[in-house]
Design a protein around this motif. Sequence first.
Motif, PDB file in Angstrom:
ATOM      1  N   VAL A   2      22.798 180.839  57.592  1.00 12.93           N
ATOM      2  CA  VAL A   2      22.137 179.673  57.037  1.00 12.93           C
ATOM      3  C   VAL A   2      20.794 180.083  56.448  1.00 12.93           C
ATOM      4  N   SER A   3      20.540 179.685  55.213  1.00 12.71           N
ATOM      5  CA  SER A   3      19.255 179.948  54.586  1.00 12.71           C
ATOM      6  C   SER A   3      18.274 178.865  54.996  1.00 12.71           C
ATOM      7  N   THR A   4      17.077 179.272  55.353  1.00 14.54           N
ATOM      8  CA  THR A   4      16.046 178.315  55.737  1.00 14.54           C
ATOM      9  C   THR A   4      14.741 178.679  55.063  1.00 14.54           C
ATOM     10  N   TRP A   5      13.852 177.722  54.937  1.00 18.24           N
ATOM     11  CA  TRP A   5      12.542 177.972  54.367  1.00 18.24           C
ATOM     12  C   TRP A   5      11.715 178.790  55.343  1.00 18.24           C
ATOM     13  N   HIS A   6      11.085 179.822  54.880  1.00 22.09           N
ATOM     14  CA  HIS A   6      10.276 180.701  55.713  1.00 22.09           C
ATOM     15  C   HIS A   6       8.822 180.245  55.648  1.00 22.09           C
ATOM     16  N   PRO A   7       8.141 180.070  56.784  1.00 19.17           N
ATOM     17  CA  PRO A   7       6.773 179.546  56.785  1.00 19.17           C
ATOM     18  C   PRO A   7       5.744 180.461  56.137  1.00 19.17           C
ATOM     19  N   ASP A   8       6.041 181.764  56.006  1.00 17.76           N
ATOM     20  CA  ASP A   8       5.089 182.690  55.415  1.00 17.76           C
ATOM     21  C   ASP A   8       5.279 182.850  53.909  1.00 17.76           C
ATOM     22  N   CYS A   9       6.054 182.000  53.296  1.00 18.52           N
ATOM     23  CA  CYS A   9       6.353 182.106  51.873  1.00 18.52           C
ATOM     24  C   CYS A   9       5.096 181.899  51.034  1.00 18.52           C
ATOM     25  N   ALA A  16      14.259 182.307  53.493  1.00 19.33           N
ATOM     26  CA  ALA A  16      14.596 183.299  54.510  1.00 19.33           C
ATOM     27  C   ALA A  16      16.109 183.332  54.654  1.00 19.33           C
ATOM     28  N   ILE A  17      16.668 184.490  54.548  1.00 20.63           N
ATOM     29  CA  ILE A  17      18.113 184.635  54.674  1.00 20.63           C
ATOM     30  C   ILE A  17      18.497 184.784  56.145  1.00 20.63           C
ATOM     31  N   SER A  18      17.717 185.530  56.890  1.00 18.13           N
ATOM     32  CA  SER A  18      18.038 185.737  58.289  1.00 18.13           C
ATOM     33  C   SER A  18      16.766 185.930  59.095  1.00 18.13           C
ATOM     34  N   ALA A  19      16.601 185.158  60.129  1.00 24.93           N
ATOM     35  CA  ALA A  19      15.399 185.282  60.964  1.00 24.93           C
ATOM     36  C   ALA A  19      15.389 186.614  61.695  1.00 24.93           C
ATOM     37  N   PHE A  20      16.546 187.122  62.074  1.00 26.83           N
ATOM     38  CA  PHE A  20      16.612 188.374  62.827  1.00 26.83           C
ATOM     39  C   PHE A  20      16.164 189.560  61.992  1.00 26.83           C
ATOM     40  N   THR A  21      16.644 189.669  60.764  1.00 28.31           N
ATOM     41  CA  THR A  21      16.308 190.839  59.962  1.00 28.31           C
ATOM     42  C   THR A  21      14.855 190.866  59.537  1.00 28.31           C
ATOM     43  N   LEU A  71      15.645 193.034  48.512  1.00 34.26           N
ATOM     44  CA  LEU A  71      14.568 192.169  48.978  1.00 34.26           C
ATOM     45  C   LEU A  71      15.073 190.738  49.085  1.00 34.26           C
ATOM     46  N   ASP A  72      14.662 190.055  50.143  1.00 31.00           N
ATOM     47  CA  ASP A  72      15.151 188.699  50.400  1.00 31.00           C
ATOM     48  C   ASP A  72      14.293 187.605  49.774  1.00 31.00           C
ATOM     49  N   PHE A  73      13.042 187.902  49.492  1.00 26.51           N
ATOM     50  CA  PHE A  73      12.122 186.867  49.043  1.00 26.51           C
ATOM     51  C   PHE A  73      11.737 187.045  47.586  1.00 26.51           C
ATOM     52  N   TYR A  74      11.519 185.939  46.908  1.00 30.15           N
ATOM     53  CA  TYR A  74      11.023 185.993  45.532  1.00 30.15           C
ATOM     54  C   TYR A  74       9.670 186.697  45.504  1.00 30.15           C
ATOM     55  N   SER A  75       8.788 186.370  46.438  1.00 29.50           N
ATOM     56  CA  SER A  75       7.435 186.940  46.435  1.00 29.50           C
ATOM     57  C   SER A  75       7.460 188.461  46.617  1.00 29.50           C
ATOM     58  N   SER A  76       8.288 188.975  47.515  1.00 30.25           N
ATOM     59  CA  SER A  76       8.351 190.426  47.708  1.00 30.25           C
ATOM     60  C   SER A  76       9.018 191.111  46.516  1.00 30.25           C
ATOM     61  N   THR A  77       9.990 190.454  45.891  1.00 27.79           N
ATOM     62  CA  THR A  77      10.612 191.014  44.694  1.00 27.79           C
ATOM     63  C   THR A  77       9.581 191.104  43.571  1.00 27.79           C
TER      64      THR A  77
END
Length: 99
Positions: A2-9, A16-21, A71-77
């Motif tokens: 499940v994709s969820t919004w990541h608070p550090d975005c 966020a694709i996965s909280a574990f990774t 990369l999972d995030f737009y910001s990191s990409t």
Amino acid sequence: MVSTWHPDCRHFRTIAISAFTSSLAYTKWIANHWERKLSLATLVIGDIKDTGKTFFDRYNPAPVACVFHDLDFYSSTSDALTLFDADAKHFSAASVHVF
């Protein structure tokens, strides 16, 4: 998964694709696991917006011909793509393949 919004975005496109990774414990485990196995490469760990700025000066790698981003995030990409702002001498050709 499940994709969820990541608070550090830093950007609205980031999810966020996965909280574990993205957990610190997982990152440390991966670092310890792979650093023991690498002999011809260097594992660079850190935020791409920080490590990318000093990458060429600090590691003096061979000219880059191909880059694989996972990369999972737009910001990191977006931060990772600033790698190509470096001097042209760091790249092996007029065009570099990016996947």
